[in-house]
Scaffold this motif. Structure first.
Motif, PDB file in Angstrom:
ATOM      1  N   GLY A   1       0.943  -1.223   0.241  1.00 54.03           N
ATOM      2  CA  GLY A   1       0.284   0.550   0.207  1.00 54.03           C
ATOM      3  C   GLY A   1       0.945   1.340  -0.111  1.00 54.03           C
ATOM      4  N   GLN A   2       1.909   1.257   0.099  1.00 49.16           N
ATOM      5  CA  GLN A   2       2.573   2.633   0.168  1.00 49.16           C
ATOM      6  C   GLN A   2       2.557   3.150  -1.463  1.00 49.16           C
ATOM      7  OE1 GLN A   2       6.721   1.772   2.051  1.00 49.16           O
ATOM      8  NE2 GLN A   2       5.669  -0.060   3.542  1.00 49.16           N
ATOM      9  N   PRO A   3       2.854   4.239  -1.661  1.00 50.64           N
ATOM     10  CA  PRO A   3       2.996   5.251  -2.555  1.00 50.64           C
ATOM     11  C   PRO A   3       5.132   5.172  -3.182  1.00 50.64           C
ATOM     12  CG  PRO A   3       2.747   6.246  -0.580  1.00 50.64           C
ATOM     13  CD  PRO A   3       2.905   5.462  -0.717  1.00 50.64           C
ATOM     14  N   ASP A   4       5.127   4.991  -4.550  1.00 48.94           N
ATOM     15  CA  ASP A   4       6.205   4.105  -4.582  1.00 48.94           C
ATOM     16  C   ASP A   4       7.136   5.984  -4.827  1.00 48.94           C
ATOM     17  OD1 ASP A   4       5.072   4.685  -7.207  1.00 48.94           O
ATOM     18  OD2 ASP A   4       5.684   3.928  -8.611  1.00 48.94           O
ATOM     19  N   HIS A   5       6.099   6.979  -5.115  1.00 45.07           N
ATOM     20  CA  HIS A   5       6.137   8.002  -5.289  1.00 45.07           C
ATOM     21  C   HIS A   5       6.993   9.288  -3.365  1.00 45.07           C
ATOM     22  CE1 HIS A   5       2.546   9.416  -4.035  1.00 45.07           C
ATOM     23  NE2 HIS A   5       2.220   8.686  -5.274  1.00 45.07           N
ATOM     24  N   LYS A   6       7.739  10.637  -4.289  1.00 42.43           N
ATOM     25  CA  LYS A   6       7.713  11.330  -2.749  1.00 42.43           C
ATOM     26  C   LYS A   6       6.282  11.678  -2.065  1.00 42.43           C
ATOM     27  CE  LYS A   6      12.343  11.696  -3.659  1.00 42.43           C
ATOM     28  NZ  LYS A   6      13.489  13.070  -3.450  1.00 42.43           N
TER      29      LYS A   6
ATOM     30  N   SER B   1      12.648   9.732   6.334  1.00 42.22           N
ATOM     31  CA  SER B   1      12.851   8.470   5.017  1.00 42.22           C
ATOM     32  C   SER B   1      13.307   9.431   3.935  1.00 42.22           C
ATOM     33  CB  SER B   1      11.340   8.369   4.961  1.00 42.22           C
ATOM     34  OG  SER B   1      11.121   7.749   3.475  1.00 42.22           O
ATOM     35  N   ASP B   2      13.622   8.743   2.468  1.00 40.49           N
ATOM     36  CA  ASP B   2      14.508   9.239   1.602  1.00 40.49           C
ATOM     37  C   ASP B   2      12.932   9.449   0.447  1.00 40.49           C
ATOM     38  OD1 ASP B   2      13.561   6.618   0.568  1.00 40.49           O
ATOM     39  OD2 ASP B   2      15.540   6.159   0.086  1.00 40.49           O
ATOM     40  N   LYS B   3      11.938   9.347   0.872  1.00 39.24           N
ATOM     41  CA  LYS B   3      10.884   9.708   0.002  1.00 39.24           C
ATOM     42  C   LYS B   3       9.783  10.237   0.836  1.00 39.24           C
ATOM     43  CE  LYS B   3       9.297   4.697  -1.849  1.00 39.24           C
ATOM     44  NZ  LYS B   3       8.769   3.949  -1.963  1.00 39.24           N
ATOM     45  N   TYR B   4      10.660  11.451   1.727  1.00 40.66           N
ATOM     46  CA  TYR B   4       9.980  12.540   1.981  1.00 40.66           C
ATOM     47  C   TYR B   4      10.354  13.261   1.205  1.00 40.66           C
ATOM     48  CZ  TYR B   4       8.939  16.652   5.077  1.00 40.66           C
ATOM     49  OH  TYR B   4       9.210  17.681   5.514  1.00 40.66           O
ATOM     50  N   GLU B   5       9.300  14.538   0.760  1.00 40.15           N
ATOM     51  CA  GLU B   5       9.543  15.214   0.336  1.00 40.15           C
ATOM     52  C   GLU B   5       7.941  16.787   0.977  1.00 40.15           C
ATOM     53  OE1 GLU B   5      10.434  16.009  -4.135  1.00 40.15           O
ATOM     54  OE2 GLU B   5       8.319  15.549  -4.507  1.00 40.15           O
TER      55      GLU B   5
ATOM     56  N   ALA C   1      -7.797  19.341   0.830  1.00 38.51           N
ATOM     57  CA  ALA C   1      -6.574  20.517   0.915  1.00 38.51           C
ATOM     58  C   ALA C   1      -5.948  19.290   0.764  1.00 38.51           C
ATOM     59  CB  ALA C   1      -7.139  21.536   1.645  1.00 38.51           C
ATOM     60  N   SER C   2      -5.812  18.764   2.317  1.00 38.90           N
ATOM     61  CA  SER C   2      -4.766  17.152   2.533  1.00 38.90           C
ATOM     62  C   SER C   2      -4.008  17.058   1.848  1.00 38.90           C
ATOM     63  CB  SER C   2      -5.216  16.904   3.915  1.00 38.90           C
ATOM     64  OG  SER C   2      -5.904  16.243   3.616  1.00 38.90           O
ATOM     65  N   PHE C   3      -4.408  16.845   0.059  1.00 39.40           N
ATOM     66  CA  PHE C   3      -3.769  16.193  -0.236  1.00 39.40           C
ATOM     67  C   PHE C   3      -2.580  16.329  -0.661  1.00 39.40           C
ATOM     68  CE2 PHE C   3      -8.302  14.368  -2.520  1.00 39.40           C
ATOM     69  CZ  PHE C   3      -8.540  14.314  -1.172  1.00 39.40           C
ATOM     70  N   ASP C   4      -1.374  15.568  -1.312  1.00 32.89           N
ATOM     71  CA  ASP C   4       0.228  15.517  -1.085  1.00 32.89           C
ATOM     72  C   ASP C   4       0.123  16.222  -2.465  1.00 32.89           C
ATOM     73  OD1 ASP C   4       0.538  13.353  -3.087  1.00 32.89           O
ATOM     74  OD2 ASP C   4       1.005  12.816  -1.325  1.00 32.89           O
ATOM     75  N   GLN C   5       0.649  16.138  -3.090  1.00 38.69           N
ATOM     76  CA  GLN C   5       1.340  17.086  -4.444  1.00 38.69           C
ATOM     77  C   GLN C   5       0.915  16.019  -5.643  1.00 38.69           C
ATOM     78  OE1 GLN C   5       3.512  16.853  -2.454  1.00 38.69           O
ATOM     79  NE2 GLN C   5       6.201  16.707  -3.052  1.00 38.69           N
TER      80      GLN C   5
ATOM     81  N   PRO D   1      -5.201   9.604  -9.341  1.00 37.43           N
ATOM     82  CA  PRO D   1      -3.304   9.465  -9.197  1.00 37.43           C
ATOM     83  C   PRO D   1      -2.560  10.655 -10.114  1.00 37.43           C
ATOM     84  CG  PRO D   1      -4.120   7.532  -9.944  1.00 37.43           C
ATOM     85  CD  PRO D   1      -5.416   8.529 -10.472  1.00 37.43           C
ATOM     86  N   LEU D   2      -1.900  12.002 -10.002  1.00 41.99           N
ATOM     87  CA  LEU D   2      -1.458  12.445 -10.114  1.00 41.99           C
ATOM     88  C   LEU D   2       0.237  11.649 -10.779  1.00 41.99           C
ATOM     89  CD1 LEU D   2      -1.813  15.529 -11.458  1.00 41.99           C
ATOM     90  CD2 LEU D   2      -0.811  16.165  -9.848  1.00 41.99           C
ATOM     91  N   TYR D   3       0.437  11.481  -9.662  1.00 42.41           N
ATOM     92  CA  TYR D   3       1.349  10.578 -10.872  1.00 42.41           C
ATOM     93  C   TYR D   3       1.941   9.622 -11.038  1.00 42.41           C
ATOM     94  CZ  TYR D   3       6.116   8.110  -9.965  1.00 42.41           C
ATOM     95  OH  TYR D   3       7.379   7.491 -10.358  1.00 42.41           O
ATOM     96  N   LEU D   4       0.962   8.760 -11.178  1.00 45.78           N
ATOM     97  CA  LEU D   4       0.565   7.662 -12.079  1.00 45.78           C
ATOM     98  C   LEU D   4      -0.343   7.844 -13.629  1.00 45.78           C
ATOM     99  CD1 LEU D   4      -1.725   4.820 -10.424  1.00 45.78           C
ATOM    100  CD2 LEU D   4       0.927   5.714 -10.659  1.00 45.78           C
ATOM    101  N   THR D   5      -0.644   9.250 -13.475  1.00 46.75           N
ATOM    102  CA  THR D   5      -1.379  10.249 -14.756  1.00 46.75           C
ATOM    103  C   THR D   5       0.444  10.720 -15.082  1.00 46.75           C
ATOM    104  OG1 THR D   5      -2.386  12.162 -13.827  1.00 46.75           O
ATOM    105  CG2 THR D   5      -4.282  10.156 -14.579  1.00 46.75           C
TER     106      THR D   5
END
Length: 255
Positions: A67-72, A80-84, A156-160, A177-181
């Motif tokens: 369930g963890q996203p593969d994006h930051k 975490s190295d996935k923190y942004e 408003a709490s959705f990340d980038q 899912p903006l990263y996927l599109t």
């Protein structure tokens, strides 16, 4: 005479031995063939690159993910190295407002969906919590922040990348899912709902999809299903991913 009879008995025994041995070999060979001819997972599911395993029993496809996203994301811990830190545009265009939750690193999900989905005779409502799985293994949620509570405040709490975690750390997407599109394209397969029907991005044949049924889908050809299939589309307006319940009969999800 006795020697001839003895030779005949020995010869008959040898024939029986070799016949039984060969029969055994044929049976073993048949078993091996049967084991390799069992229902295999259709190729389309290989697009769920975020799965830890995908299997089928011939009736259901079982998809396991962490369930963890593969994006930051700002919702990963700062170490975490996935923190942004948040940057970009919020989904609703409002000022970003971080919620207090963090992405859990210990969740595991098992999605069990129909291998051959069909239209339900009675369409069930989608529940709160996971209603499907995105191709990166992240759960898909419906259009509500709570029982019949719209996403107006929560978006408003959705990340980038337009996802966020809930109280127990389950990161999820309610909307595109903006990263996927961005990485796969706006016409690409985005995932599957629990009823086994696929979910696609907001465009089809180079145009933004506008006309959909009450379940937020329609029947037609896709790149993955050239003969046509019912499928959902993610759009930028409510209900975003899914409408008035599942089009098909939903499987299960556990974690």
């Amino acid at each position: 005479m006795k020697k001839s009879l003895l030779l005949l008995i020995l010869l008959w025994g040898a024939i029986l031995f070799f016949t039984c041995s060969n029969s055994g070999n044929k049976l073993d060979a048949t078993n091996r063939i049967e084991s390799t001819n069992k229902t295999i997972v259709p190729t389309i599911y290989s697009k769920i690159y975020g799965a830890t395993s995908i299997t089928t029993d011939g009736t259901f496809v079982t998809i396991k993910t962490n369930g963890q996203p593969d994006h930051k994301s700002i919702y990963y811990g700062a170490s975490s190295d996935k923190y942004e830190a948040f940057s970009g545009t919020t989904f609703g265009g409002s000022t970003f407002r971080k919620n207090p939750n963090k992405i859990s690193l210990t969740n595991a999900f098992t999605f069990k969906i129909p291998l051959n989905p069909t239209k339900a005779t009675r369409n069930a409502s989608t529940p709160l919590g996971p209603i499907g799985v995105a191709i990166n293994g992240v759960p898909l949620f419906n259009q509500y922040a709570g029982p019949n509570r719209p996403l107006t405040y929560e978006m408003a709490s959705f990340d980038q990348y337009w996802g966020h975690p809930q109280a127990t750390g389950i990161y999820h997407y309610h909307v595109e899912p903006l990263y996927l599109t961005q990485t796969k394209g706006k016409e690409a397969l985005m995932g599957f709902l629990l009823d086994g029907f696929p979910v696609y991005g907001p465009e089809e044949n180079g145009k933004t999809v506008i006309v959909l049924d009450v379940f937020h889908g329609h029947t037609g050809k896709t790149v993955d299903y050239p003969n046509g299939i019912y499928h959902y589309h993610i759009t930028n307006s409510d209900p975003y991913i899914n409408g008035n319940g599942f089009y098909g009969t939903a499987g299960t999800v556990s974690n």
